[in-house]
Design a protein around this motif. Structure first.
Motif, short mmCIF file in Angstrom:
data_model
loop_
_atom_site.label_atom_id
_atom_site.label_comp_id
_atom_site.label_asym_id
_atom_site.label_seq_id
_atom_site.Cartn_x
_atom_site.Cartn_y
_atom_site.Cartn_z
N LEU A 6 -64.25 21.14 -29.94
CA LEU A 6 -63.29 20.52 -29.02
C LEU A 6 -63.20 19.02 -29.25
CD1 LEU A 6 -63.87 22.44 -25.69
CD2 LEU A 6 -61.87 22.52 -27.17
N THR A 74 -62.19 31.65 -22.70
CA THR A 74 -62.72 31.97 -21.37
C THR A 74 -62.51 33.43 -20.99
OG1 THR A 74 -60.63 31.26 -20.40
CG2 THR A 74 -62.40 29.61 -20.51
N GLY A 145 -58.12 25.75 -26.62
CA GLY A 145 -59.02 26.51 -25.76
C GLY A 145 -59.03 27.98 -26.08
#
Length: 181
Positions: A6, A74, A145
């Motif tokens: 990231l 996620t 992400g």
């Protein structure tokens, strides 16, 4: 997704000083772009089936036969997918909006209602799908992400005369002869 990955992405983006779309503007664009609906399935290390709905499946190359899809880091399915060697992708038929909704719902056993069959190699395939592919995971590339997962197609099945399910502007649609131009 590791903090280092990231950090590198944030640094690369910071070097580009042009304005960018807001998350809402970006979503507005893609909500107007219709997409086929698929369910990605695999077996976790303990033999438990794992699956999720994906509208991001794309054809990458016919020779060699490669496709790709993305999944948020996620997602509850990511840990199993991060370890999987093979998987199946079922392209849903127009009558399977309920299947898509079930595999998009968190916190439930997505396989409990049935409607799937295990291939000889173990991967679940959704019954009555327009088509399906079994593939080997080639790469998992962190992007933003999410992860972009590339897959080499190994086997397939195609249904006769089944019409696809399409997702557009947060609504399912059915394509048929009446929509042909």
């Amino acid at each position: 997704m590791t903090a280092e990955i990231l950090r590198v992405l944030d640094a690369d983006l910071a070097e580009q000083d042009e304005p960018q779309l807001s998350p809402q503007a970006y979503k507005d664009v893609f909500r107007r772009h219709p997409a086929g609906v698929a369910v990605v399935t695999l077996l976790d290390d303990d033999g438990r089936p794992v699956g999720f709905t994906a509208t991001s499946v794309i054809s990458v190359s016919a020779e060699p036969p490669l496709l790709a899809f993305s999944l948020a880091s996620t997602s509850s399915s990511w840990p199993a997918l991060s370890r999987a060697r093979t998987l199946a992708i079922s392209f849903l038929s127009a009558a399977q909006d309920d299947v898509s909704a079930r595999f998009a719902t968190s916190g439930i056993d997505r396989f409990a209602a049935g409607g799937w069959t295990a291939l000889e190699t173990g991967e679940p395939v959704i019954d009555e799908a327009v088509s399906w592919l079994r593939g080997r995971v080639v790469q998992r590339v962190p992007v933003g992400g999410s992860y972009l997962v590339s897959v080499r197609a190994l086997a397939h099945g195609v249904a006769d005369d089944a019409l696809p399910l399409v997702y557009h502007d947060r609504t399912y649609h059915r394509i048929g002869d009446h929509t042909a131009v």
